[in-house]
Motif scaffolding. Sequence first.
Motif, mmCIF file in Angstrom:
data_model
loop_
_atom_site.group_PDB
_atom_site.id
_atom_site.type_symbol
_atom_site.label_atom_id
_atom_site.label_comp_id
_atom_site.label_asym_id
_atom_site.label_seq_id
_atom_site.Cartn_x
_atom_site.Cartn_y
_atom_site.Cartn_z
ATOM 1 N N UNK A 49 0.975 -1.125 0.081
ATOM 2 C CA UNK A 49 -0.112 0.029 0.082
ATOM 3 C C UNK A 49 1.088 1.173 0.066
ATOM 4 N N UNK A 50 0.689 2.175 -0.875
ATOM 5 C CA UNK A 50 1.522 3.197 -1.064
ATOM 6 C C UNK A 50 0.861 4.813 -0.988
ATOM 7 N N UNK A 51 1.206 5.771 -0.602
ATOM 8 C CA UNK A 51 0.705 7.096 -0.857
ATOM 9 C C UNK A 51 0.639 7.308 -2.353
ATOM 10 N N UNK A 52 -0.308 7.470 -2.704
ATOM 11 C CA UNK A 52 -0.423 7.834 -4.279
ATOM 12 C C UNK A 52 0.191 9.030 -4.693
ATOM 13 N N UNK A 83 -4.805 0.840 7.023
ATOM 14 C CA UNK A 83 -3.887 1.861 6.526
ATOM 15 C C UNK A 83 -4.495 3.073 6.173
ATOM 16 N N UNK A 84 -5.654 3.111 5.535
ATOM 17 C CA UNK A 84 -6.583 4.256 5.076
ATOM 18 C C UNK A 84 -6.783 5.103 6.221
ATOM 19 N N UNK A 85 -7.542 4.337 7.335
ATOM 20 C CA UNK A 85 -7.929 4.995 8.628
ATOM 21 C C UNK A 85 -6.707 5.563 9.438
ATOM 22 N N UNK A 86 -5.643 5.009 9.221
ATOM 23 C CA UNK A 86 -4.024 5.727 9.978
ATOM 24 C C UNK A 86 -3.703 6.871 9.168
ATOM 25 N N UNK A 138 -5.905 9.220 6.971
ATOM 26 C CA UNK A 138 -7.215 9.934 6.449
ATOM 27 C C UNK A 138 -7.038 11.002 5.370
ATOM 28 N N UNK A 139 -5.956 11.660 5.499
ATOM 29 C CA UNK A 139 -5.692 12.717 4.537
ATOM 30 C C UNK A 139 -4.788 12.476 3.439
ATOM 31 N N UNK A 140 -4.466 11.099 3.341
ATOM 32 C CA UNK A 140 -3.674 10.828 2.092
ATOM 33 C C UNK A 140 -4.626 9.808 1.036
ATOM 34 N N UNK A 141 -4.234 10.129 -0.343
ATOM 35 C CA UNK A 141 -5.094 9.058 -1.351
ATOM 36 C C UNK A 141 -4.082 7.999 -1.479
ATOM 37 N N UNK A 142 -4.580 6.438 -1.365
ATOM 38 C CA UNK A 142 -3.904 5.525 -1.187
ATOM 39 C C UNK A 142 -3.911 4.774 -2.439
ATOM 40 N N UNK A 143 -2.928 3.796 -2.836
ATOM 41 C CA UNK A 143 -3.050 2.893 -3.920
ATOM 42 C C UNK A 143 -2.559 1.787 -3.373
ATOM 43 N N UNK A 144 -3.042 0.799 -3.923
ATOM 44 C CA UNK A 144 -2.389 -0.719 -3.415
ATOM 45 C C UNK A 144 -1.893 -1.400 -4.793
ATOM 46 N N UNK A 145 -0.998 -2.177 -4.604
ATOM 47 C CA UNK A 145 -0.376 -2.755 -5.814
ATOM 48 C C UNK A 145 -0.024 -4.365 -5.490
ATOM 49 N N UNK A 146 -0.314 -5.156 -6.419
ATOM 50 C CA UNK A 146 -0.007 -6.269 -6.347
ATOM 51 C C UNK A 146 0.968 -6.950 -6.770
ATOM 52 N N UNK A 147 1.854 -7.854 -5.951
ATOM 53 C CA UNK A 147 3.233 -8.329 -6.573
ATOM 54 C C UNK A 147 3.330 -9.848 -6.358
ATOM 55 N N UNK A 148 4.267 -10.342 -7.193
ATOM 56 C CA UNK A 148 4.320 -11.821 -7.235
ATOM 57 C C UNK A 148 5.059 -12.485 -6.204
ATOM 58 N N UNK A 149 5.555 -11.835 -5.204
ATOM 59 C CA UNK A 149 6.276 -12.305 -4.222
ATOM 60 C C UNK A 149 6.140 -11.456 -3.064
#
Length: 72
Positions: free
Chosen positions: A24-27, A54-57, A59-70
């Motif tokens: 999970x990253x800050x967008x 993570x979003x609740x922690x 709340x002022x940030x736009x998040x993105x989630x990325x899937x990885x192979x490991x």
Amino acid sequence: MTDVWHGKQLQDAEVAWETIHYRVHDAETGALLGFGSAGGDGALMATVRHFLDVQAQHPDRQLMIRRYDQPA
């Protein structure tokens, strides 16, 4: 079970049992705010719950989630 979406029948599909590895990253900044792996029947739900935590922690940030192979 056949699912219907907006009146159209979706193709039948099997439940995926693979492990999901994600981060999970800050967008805006790209800062890493969380990561994890989830497997089994509840893998997707566990991933979503962690994302919401993570979003609740942050709340002022736009998040993105990325899937990885490991795992991280």
